[in-house]
Scaffold this active site. Sequence first.
Site, PDB file in Angstrom:
ATOM      1  CB  CYS A  44     -13.010   1.396 -11.116  1.00 18.14           C
ATOM      2  SG  CYS A  44     -11.845   0.104 -10.657  1.00 18.14           S
ATOM      3  CB  CYS A  49      -9.013   1.282  -9.626  1.00 20.43           C
ATOM      4  SG  CYS A  49     -10.411   1.977  -8.753  1.00 20.43           S
ATOM      5  CE  LYS A  52      -4.898   4.076  -7.933  1.00 18.24           C
ATOM      6  NZ  LYS A  52      -5.755   4.240  -6.732  1.00 18.24           N
ATOM      7  CE1 TYR A 100     -17.474  -2.799 -15.443  1.00 20.47           C
ATOM      8  CE2 TYR A 100     -15.506  -3.971 -16.175  1.00 20.47           C
ATOM      9  CZ  TYR A 100     -16.246  -3.380 -15.170  1.00 20.47           C
ATOM     10  OH  TYR A 100     -15.767  -3.381 -13.884  1.00 20.47           O
ATOM     11  N   GLY A 176      -2.844  19.009  -3.124  1.00 19.29           N
ATOM     12  CA  GLY A 176      -3.725  18.135  -2.368  1.00 19.29           C
ATOM     13  C   GLY A 176      -2.927  17.172  -1.519  1.00 19.29           C
ATOM     14  N   GLY A 177      -3.584  16.596  -0.517  1.00 18.68           N
ATOM     15  CA  GLY A 177      -2.899  15.685   0.391  1.00 18.68           C
ATOM     16  C   GLY A 177      -3.641  14.395   0.634  1.00 18.68           C
ATOM     17  N   GLY A 178      -4.698  14.145  -0.145  1.00 21.57           N
ATOM     18  CA  GLY A 178      -5.430  12.892  -0.010  1.00 21.57           C
ATOM     19  C   GLY A 178      -4.728  11.762  -0.744  1.00 21.57           C
ATOM     20  CE1 TYR A 179      -7.996   7.109  -3.739  1.00 22.46           C
ATOM     21  CE2 TYR A 179      -9.190   8.270  -2.012  1.00 22.46           C
ATOM     22  CZ  TYR A 179      -9.179   7.603  -3.220  1.00 22.46           C
ATOM     23  OH  TYR A 179     -10.362   7.424  -3.906  1.00 22.46           O
ATOM     24  CD  GLU A 183      -3.558   5.987  -4.735  1.00 23.09           C
ATOM     25  OE1 GLU A 183      -3.834   4.948  -4.116  1.00 23.09           O
ATOM     26  OE2 GLU A 183      -4.329   6.506  -5.568  1.00 23.09           O
ATOM     27  CB  THR A 344     -14.191  -0.147  -7.483  1.00 28.35           C
ATOM     28  OG1 THR A 344     -13.776   1.064  -8.113  1.00 28.35           O
ATOM     29  CG2 THR A 344     -14.813  -1.075  -8.512  1.00 28.35           C
ATOM     30  CG  HIS A 468      11.767 -16.621   9.383  1.00 25.21           C
ATOM     31  ND1 HIS A 468      11.945 -15.338   9.837  1.00 25.21           N
ATOM     32  CD2 HIS A 468      13.011 -17.166   9.229  1.00 25.21           C
ATOM     33  CE1 HIS A 468      13.238 -15.112   9.964  1.00 25.21           C
ATOM     34  NE2 HIS A 468      13.915 -16.214   9.607  1.00 25.21           N
ATOM     35  CD  GLU A 473       9.287 -13.318  10.158  1.00 26.33           C
ATOM     36  OE1 GLU A 473       9.397 -14.120  11.110  1.00 26.33           O
ATOM     37  OE2 GLU A 473      10.093 -13.272   9.202  1.00 26.33           O
TER      38      GLU A 473
END
Length: 485
Positions: A44, A49, A52, A100, A176-179, A183, A344, A468, A473
């Site tokens: 991540c 993550c 990216k 970390y 590929g066609g995944g996320y 992305e 994550t 609004h 909404e």
Amino acid sequence: MSDFDYDLFVIGGGSGGVRAARVAAGEADAKVALAEEGRYGGTCVIRGCVPKKLMVFASEYSAMTEDARNYGWTIEDGEFKWGGFKEKLNAELDRLEGVYRKLLANSGVDSFDARASIVDPHTVKLSTGETFRAKHILIATGGRPVRPEIPNADLGLVSDDIFHLAELPKKVLVVGGGYIACEFACILHGLGVEVTQYYRGAQILRGFDEEARGLISDAMSERGVKLHLGTDIVEMRCATDEDYTGDDQGAISMGTRMHEDAVADAEGGDANGPIWVKATNGDTEIFDRVFFATGRRPNSDELGLEDLGIELGRKGEIVVDEYSQTAVPSIYAIGDVTDRVNLTPVAIREGMAFVETVFKGNPTPVDHDLIPSAVFTQPEFGTVGLSEEDAREKGPIEVYSTSFRPMMTAFAGRPDRVLMKLVVCQETRKVLGCHIVAPGAGEMIQLAGIAVKMGATKEDFDRTVAVHPTMSEEIVTMRKPTRTG
């Protein structure tokens, strides 16, 4: 005197492992150690993550100058400088890794920069030669991207490689066609790269809501991503002069130079391009880079698990129960290495549940139900709960759906459309799923996810006054179902 050096030994310094280690040490007063062979922060923070999302932010600026002009500003188009962005990106990742490490140190966790394997149910051996005895062992080693099993696949990149490119290529094939594939196709296109995407399936983002998938696919194509569905690579290799057509000697000489570089670098596992590709539809084309986003595999290799009797699944995932416990009672596993829900925040929740169960005397099963998530395509996709297709299999439903051009981009003359969708159980009136395709959908779905997790009904949504004028909404103003069944 204890027979153990540690109460807990964590293998893996990603988000899940670090959270479990520092909470066990800081809140449960356990003596804890953690071993990480790479960079702290895991997929991540270091190669997923975070970098990216920063690339997503960078790529979105490409459309802003034209939008600004349409709103009356005098502003000229600029040029994206990969080198400057990459330098700042690396500095940010270094900072986060330091955070970390500091969190572990401040919690009293002993850290080892080494690879770890498991000798027996209570013994961990490090690549330094050291061995330690631990009452409990937690595996949090994550996963890694894999290349497809085709000749010369080593010439292609995977997601870990994207952040280390010396230069941004001009022309890329995303496979590929995944996320992850979608992305990065959007990111690279936004940064000025010519992007072609192959996906062997009938529609991208398999497993997500069909209506949302279709809108995102159309939007990507409309923005300029050359999306080829039902298409895969048949053959790929380093391009040669003979692969170039026409009289462009500059391109041919460039091809020769890049081919020589590619051959040299391929021996080290990397190619600087260009790469000749033949597709299942018969097309052939030359790309500067080929990027594979065709799957990931749990990092369960060489840990010594099989010898201990720990069960592994078909992809190498560690099989655990609802408390993240393996077949060996003293050994647990969390995060992507278990291949349950590879997100994550889920790994962090699993780590927290592990600490509650093992160190706080509060058996806590992991809750994988109704997890909100986002796909950072352009436009973004936020989702929680069941897709329309999955909900139909469980009983009668009502679908409330609207797609429209939002005010901000419509005024700027862009054709972008957004989607707001609720899937509702006819009998209980509970909202089973919420799906949003729109700029900022990831931010919106976090809040909608609270309502869905609490079991809100369609009438609860109806009673909520709209904010609004906003896109969101529409979520509380849809009164009549679009379809039932």
